[in-house]
Write a protein that holds these residues in place. Structure first.
Motif, PDB file in Angstrom:
ATOM      1  N   VAL A  86       0.844  -1.205   0.000  1.00  0.00           N
ATOM      2  CA  VAL A  86       0.000   0.000   0.000  1.00  0.00           C
ATOM      3  C   VAL A  86       0.875   1.250   0.000  1.00  0.00           C
ATOM      4  O   VAL A  86       0.633   2.198  -0.761  1.00  0.00           O
ATOM      5  CB  VAL A  86      -0.938  -0.011   1.224  1.00  0.00           C
ATOM      6  N   ASP A  87       1.897   1.264   0.862  1.00  0.00           N
ATOM      7  CA  ASP A  87       2.790   2.425   0.918  1.00  0.00           C
ATOM      8  C   ASP A  87       3.450   2.657  -0.444  1.00  0.00           C
ATOM      9  O   ASP A  87       3.560   3.805  -0.916  1.00  0.00           O
ATOM     10  CB  ASP A  87       3.868   2.213   1.984  1.00  0.00           C
ATOM     11  N   GLY A  88       3.906   1.570  -1.064  1.00  0.00           N
ATOM     12  CA  GLY A  88       4.538   1.703  -2.372  1.00  0.00           C
ATOM     13  C   GLY A  88       3.600   2.284  -3.414  1.00  0.00           C
ATOM     14  O   GLY A  88       3.988   3.162  -4.207  1.00  0.00           O
ATOM     15  N   LEU A  89       2.363   1.819  -3.425  1.00  0.00           N
ATOM     16  CA  LEU A  89       1.383   2.333  -4.380  1.00  0.00           C
ATOM     17  C   LEU A  89       1.023   3.786  -4.083  1.00  0.00           C
ATOM     18  O   LEU A  89       0.788   4.592  -4.998  1.00  0.00           O
ATOM     19  CB  LEU A  89       0.125   1.460  -4.352  1.00  0.00           C
ATOM     20  N   MET A  90       0.984   4.158  -2.802  1.00  0.00           N
ATOM     21  CA  MET A  90       0.694   5.547  -2.429  1.00  0.00           C
ATOM     22  C   MET A  90       1.802   6.472  -2.910  1.00  0.00           C
ATOM     23  O   MET A  90       1.544   7.567  -3.437  1.00  0.00           O
ATOM     24  CB  MET A  90       0.534   5.653  -0.914  1.00  0.00           C
ATOM     25  N   HIS A  91       3.041   6.034  -2.728  1.00  0.00           N
ATOM     26  CA  HIS A  91       4.158   6.856  -3.197  1.00  0.00           C
ATOM     27  C   HIS A  91       4.063   7.089  -4.700  1.00  0.00           C
ATOM     28  O   HIS A  91       4.235   8.222  -5.186  1.00  0.00           O
ATOM     29  CB  HIS A  91       5.480   6.162  -2.865  1.00  0.00           C
ATOM     30  N   GLU A  92       3.789   6.021  -5.423  1.00  0.00           N
ATOM     31  CA  GLU A  92       3.678   6.142  -6.876  1.00  0.00           C
ATOM     32  C   GLU A  92       2.546   7.085  -7.265  1.00  0.00           C
ATOM     33  O   GLU A  92       2.698   7.942  -8.154  1.00  0.00           O
ATOM     34  CB  GLU A  92       3.437   4.754  -7.498  1.00  0.00           C
ATOM     35  N   LEU A 141       2.784  10.838  -9.114  1.00  0.00           N
ATOM     36  CA  LEU A 141       2.075  11.072 -10.372  1.00  0.00           C
ATOM     37  C   LEU A 141       0.882  12.009 -10.203  1.00  0.00           C
ATOM     38  O   LEU A 141       0.156  12.269 -11.163  1.00  0.00           O
ATOM     39  CB  LEU A 141       1.597   9.738 -10.956  1.00  0.00           C
ATOM     40  N   LYS A 142       0.667  12.471  -8.938  1.00  0.00           N
ATOM     41  CA  LYS A 142      -0.483  13.331  -8.590  1.00  0.00           C
ATOM     42  C   LYS A 142      -1.807  12.663  -8.996  1.00  0.00           C
ATOM     43  O   LYS A 142      -2.739  13.329  -9.470  1.00  0.00           O
ATOM     44  CB  LYS A 142      -0.352  14.709  -9.229  1.00  0.00           C
ATOM     45  N   ASN A 143      -1.861  11.373  -8.808  1.00  0.00           N
ATOM     46  CA  ASN A 143      -3.081  10.609  -9.095  1.00  0.00           C
ATOM     47  C   ASN A 143      -3.926  10.586  -7.823  1.00  0.00           C
ATOM     48  O   ASN A 143      -3.929   9.617  -7.056  1.00  0.00           O
ATOM     49  CB  ASN A 143      -2.714   9.193  -9.532  1.00  0.00           C
ATOM     50  N   CYS A 144      -4.629  11.717  -7.592  1.00  0.00           N
ATOM     51  CA  CYS A 144      -5.368  11.872  -6.335  1.00  0.00           C
ATOM     52  C   CYS A 144      -6.485  10.848  -6.185  1.00  0.00           C
ATOM     53  O   CYS A 144      -6.825  10.431  -5.069  1.00  0.00           O
ATOM     54  CB  CYS A 144      -5.937  13.278  -6.221  1.00  0.00           C
ATOM     55  N   GLU A 145      -7.086  10.448  -7.280  1.00  0.00           N
ATOM     56  CA  GLU A 145      -8.159   9.456  -7.207  1.00  0.00           C
ATOM     57  C   GLU A 145      -7.648   8.161  -6.580  1.00  0.00           C
ATOM     58  O   GLU A 145      -8.297   7.580  -5.711  1.00  0.00           O
ATOM     59  CB  GLU A 145      -8.708   9.188  -8.604  1.00  0.00           C
ATOM     60  N   GLY A 184       1.127  16.443  -0.077  1.00  0.00           N
ATOM     61  CA  GLY A 184       0.465  15.866  -1.242  1.00  0.00           C
ATOM     62  C   GLY A 184      -0.824  15.161  -0.863  1.00  0.00           C
ATOM     63  O   GLY A 184      -1.847  15.256  -1.565  1.00  0.00           O
ATOM     64  N   LEU A 185      -0.799  14.439   0.247  1.00  0.00           N
ATOM     65  CA  LEU A 185      -2.003  13.762   0.720  1.00  0.00           C
ATOM     66  C   LEU A 185      -3.096  14.778   1.029  1.00  0.00           C
ATOM     67  O   LEU A 185      -4.262  14.598   0.662  1.00  0.00           O
ATOM     68  CB  LEU A 185      -1.684  12.943   1.978  1.00  0.00           C
ATOM     69  N   PHE A 186      -2.703  15.864   1.723  1.00  0.00           N
ATOM     70  CA  PHE A 186      -3.675  16.897   2.092  1.00  0.00           C
ATOM     71  C   PHE A 186      -4.346  17.470   0.846  1.00  0.00           C
ATOM     72  O   PHE A 186      -5.573  17.613   0.787  1.00  0.00           O
ATOM     73  CB  PHE A 186      -2.965  18.002   2.879  1.00  0.00           C
ATOM     74  N   GLY A 187      -3.539  17.779  -0.139  1.00  0.00           N
ATOM     75  CA  GLY A 187      -4.094  18.346  -1.368  1.00  0.00           C
ATOM     76  C   GLY A 187      -5.075  17.405  -2.035  1.00  0.00           C
ATOM     77  O   GLY A 187      -6.129  17.837  -2.539  1.00  0.00           O
ATOM     78  N   CYS A 188      -4.762  16.098  -2.026  1.00  0.00           N
ATOM     79  CA  CYS A 188      -5.667  15.125  -2.651  1.00  0.00           C
ATOM     80  C   CYS A 188      -6.964  14.986  -1.875  1.00  0.00           C
ATOM     81  O   CYS A 188      -8.046  14.878  -2.460  1.00  0.00           O
ATOM     82  CB  CYS A 188      -4.955  13.773  -2.762  1.00  0.00           C
TER      83      CYS A 188
END
Length: 786
Positions: free
Chosen positions: A522-528, A532-536, A556-560
């Protein structure tokens, strides 16, 4: 013709007679139980879905005068009980049984017909192996007539009752020595030799002339021989030969005496009886057994070569599988002792395939032999030996658990992996908390996971095959775990999450880091996704998992979260930074916190946070102006007019009059109007008018002009008010607003003495909105001016 042997003689119990006969028809043994009473009684058979008799119950309305002793043979077991003053006799099958009513005495009755009745004074229970003997079952036709069959009167045929062991008729009224004889026989089969000897002593004391006297002496000899007590065997054996010289069991007794003399090294005496055995009974099974005893004698005397010759003769000459198996066993023992485990294994396989019961005769010796085979590398033979014991044992038997463990471990050393797995699973099922559980689990896991020579794709394919093949087994669990571990090493995060459910269902005590695998994926996918700014994807993963990334990813998390409208999550994230010791970090997150709380409507918290921000940010710059603007907006929503006033003054002091603040100045004007504070109305309304002129944008007109004109009138600034209202001529307004403008201008003209201008303004008001309230007021004003 069947040959009958009466084993149980008639016994009178309240006019109830029970007897048992055995016989043989076409090489098939059978047994007949007779139940007779002076009055008809009920017997019923219970059957299973296959129409096989599972029990027979007979009921009597009287209980016996003496206790009923349980009766048992190889076909059925008979016992009784009393319930509610009714006496029941119950027959349970050990093989197959059938129930028949005997309504006629074939010796005395000369007329037969079919009787359909559940009651009879004579019932037969026939025990058999395969087919019911002596009886033909003809299917009855429903339309058949039940006519009696009459035999001509004739002299009764000769009749002989039960026969003894020698074929002689017997006439006895007691049965206790018969039942005791069966007890002795069963005790010997159970290898309970003390019970054999004590029961024989008891029976001979009570029935010194029993018809089973020779059999009881024979069982004495057998018991002492199996116990290894040579002196009684020799003494009783010689007595048996003297008293029962024509008995069919003489060969057995000769063999036992010869073996007894051999064991005490009296070889000359032993050989005398061996010679008699071999000469007088050369085809007897006991002559072949005698060859083994002779081999034992020679082996004890140090002549192993000759001993092997006798064992081999017994092996190849014996007709009995049991004796041939014993001979093969002796040969296997010899070959193990001289280090030829392969040849010994051949003999063991012969026994396993022919008479595996041999290994139950001495379990300890069999276990020891299996261990010797395992030590010599003959793991398959060792496992088969132990398997032969296990097949004839129960879970609670001594040594069962250890033997089951050894079998699996030895099979694991061969290419019989499936058989080893079956043995391991059997152990784990029966001994879930057993002594060897940990070792069994380790060995089971190791069965299929030595895959180091495979490449990555081959290993993954092998794991998938194991998972599919061994579903709901620990092998599949281990394969699932190993697959997850490999995917984690390869950072194949999506693939790990695709098998998340399977990983997390694994036993956490056995597979400790499955949760860690999922978390890392999960952490790895979140970083990716953040890179990529893939907020969805970020929001989706955050909702599904408890993500704990390092703080560097928080912005970045906050912005998403904000972009997705998930303000609560964004707020919780911001709160984590509000106590930071770094003023810059604290201020940055306070600003974000303010934005979230404002969106959530938490205006009090917004105001408090802004005051903290203002205190932290001492410079009076555009950033500070932004703080005051947000504070103004929060105060406005809270109805905090003092906060609004102080904030707008601070804003103006920092940036002056700017069009972006026009709404705030308008709100201050409106508040002043509500408070009837004409001075403040004039102040803020004038600012709004100025901002509109500078920006040439009139979003607050004509509201601001009407409001300001009222304040100017209150301050008797009539001309200024008139000039202000004249400016509305250039604005687009509704008819009602235009009518109001003209009416208000008329009132101002009157106050300045310009009556004609006033009349003209009133007249224009009445024309702008003929039915409106301002038009009516203007009409009234015109009437007053007439």
């Amino acid at each position: 013709m069947p040959i009958y042997l009466a084993l149980f003689l008639p016994a009178l119990l309240f006019a109830f007679e029970l007897s048992v006969q055995t016989g043989k028809e076409e090489n098939q043994e059978y047994s007949v139980l007779h139940l007779k009473h002076s009055e008809p009684f009920l017997c019923q058979a219970e059957t299973n879905p296959l129409h096989e008799v599972t029990s027979i119950i007979c009921a009597f309305n009287q209980r016996p005068a003496h206790p009923f002793r349980e009766i048992e043979n190889s076909f059925f077991k008979v016992h009784a009980k009393v319930k509610d003053k009714t006496f029941f006799v119950m027959i349970e099958p050990k093989q197959k049984i059938t129930l028949r009513a005997q309504h006629f005495d074939l010796i005395s009755d000369n007329e037969l017909f079919t009787v359909n009745d559940d009651f009879s004074s004579h019932w037969l229970v026939i025990g058999y192996e395969h087919e019911v003997p002596l009886i033909q079952n003809a299917e009855k036709q429903q339309s058949a007539l039940n006519l009696p069959v009459v035999f001509p009167t004739q002299q009764p045929l000769p009749y002989v009752g039960g026969l003894d062991m020698h074929g002689h008729p017997i006439h006895m009224t007691r049965v206790k020595d018969v039942s005791d004889y069966l007890v002795i026989k069963q005790a010997y089969e159970d290898r309970d030799y003390e019970k054999v000897l004590s029961t024989i002593d008891s029976v001979l004391s009570e029935f010194p002339n029993t018809i089973f006297k020779s059999e009881m002496m024979l069982y004495r000899i057998r018991a002492y021989h199996d116990k290894g007590e040579t002196e009684p065997v020799i003494t009783l054996g010689k007595q048996f030969i003297r008293e029962y010289s024509s008995d069919l069991n003489i060969a057995e007794v000769l063999a036992d005496i010869a073996d007894a003399y051999s064991k005490i090294a009296m070889y000359t005496d032993a050989d005398y009886f061996f010679d008699r055995l071999f000469d007088e009974h050369p085809q007897s099974d006991f002559a072949h057994l005698g060859l083994i005893y002779k081999g034992d004698q020679l082996s004890s005397a140090g002549n192993a070569k000759k001993a092997i010759g006798f064992f081999e003769r017994a092996l190849y000459e014996a007709q009995s599988k049991k004796i041939a198996a014993l001979a093969a066993y002796k040969l296997a023992q010899h070959n193990i002792e001289i280090g030829n485990a392969t040849k010994a294994s051949d003999y063991i396989v012969m026994i396993l395939d022919g008479y595996a019961e041999q290994f139950m005769l001495d379990q300890a010796a069999t276990v020891q032999m299996a261990e010797q085979f395992a030590s010599a590398g003959e793991f398959q033979t060792a496992a088969r030996l132990i398997g032969a014991l296990l097949d004839r044992m129960e879970r609670g038997d001594e040594g069962y658990e250890r033997m089951l463990k050894d079998k699996g471990l030895w099979l694991a050393q061969t290419d019989q992996k499936e058989e080893a797995l079956e043995s391991f699973n059997r152990y784990l099922e029966k001994f879930g908390f057993g002594e060897y559980v940990d070792e069994i689990k380790r060995q089971k896991d190791a069965l299929f996971f030595e895959l180091t020579e495979m490449n990555t794709s081959e290993r993954l394919k092998e794991y998938d095959q194991l998972i599919a093949k061994y579903q709901r087994d620990s092998i599949a669990e281990r394969a699932c775990y190993e697959k997850g571990k490999l995917l984690s090493e390869l950072k194949m995060h999506d693939e790990i999450l695709s098998m998340e459910e399977s990983l997390l269902l694994l036993n956490s005590e056995r597979f400790e880091d499955t949760q860690k695998m999922v978390d890392q994926a999960v952490d790895g996918l979140m970083h990716e996704a953040l890179e990529l700014k893939n907020c969805e994807r970020v929001v989706s993963l955050s909702k599904r998992y408890d993500v704990n990334l390092s703080q560097e990813w928080d912005e970045g998390l906050f912005g998403c979260f904000v972009a997705a409208g998930d303000y609560e999550t964004a707020k919780r994230l911001a709160q984590q930074h509000l106590t930071s010791d770094d003023p810059k970090e604290r201020m940055a997150w306070l600003e974000r916190y303010v934005d979230i709380d404002f969106a959530l409507g938490n205006y009090t918290a917004v105001a408090d946070a802004l005051r903290e921000l203002i205190a932290l940010h001492v410079e009076k710059d555009m950033r500070a102006a932004g703080f005051y603007r947000k504070l103004f907006d929060a105060s406005q929503r809270l109805g905090d007019h003092e906060g609004m006033l102080s904030s707008i003054l601070e804003i103006e002091g920092i940036v002056g009059l700017v069009y972006s603040d026009i709404e705030r100045f308008t709100q201050m004007m409106t508040h002043a109007k509500e408070q009837k504070n004409t001075v403040m109305v004039e102040t803020f309304a004038s600012k709004v008018v100025t901002l509109q002129k500078e920006a040439k944008s009139y979003t607050q007109s004509p509201y601001v002009e009407f409001t300001l004109s009222q304040a100017l009138v209150e301050h008797e600034k009539f001309n200024e008010a008139l000039e202000l209202l004249k400016g509305l001529d250039e604005r687009n307004m509704s008819a009602q607003q235009r009518s109001r403008q003209r009416y208000t201008m008329g009132t101002l003209y009157q106050k300045t003495g310009a009556q004609d201008a006033a009349k003209e303004a009133y007249t224009m008001s009445t024309k702008e909105d003929t039915q409106g309230v301002w038009a009516k007021l203007a009409a009234d004003a015109l009437k007053l001016m007439e």
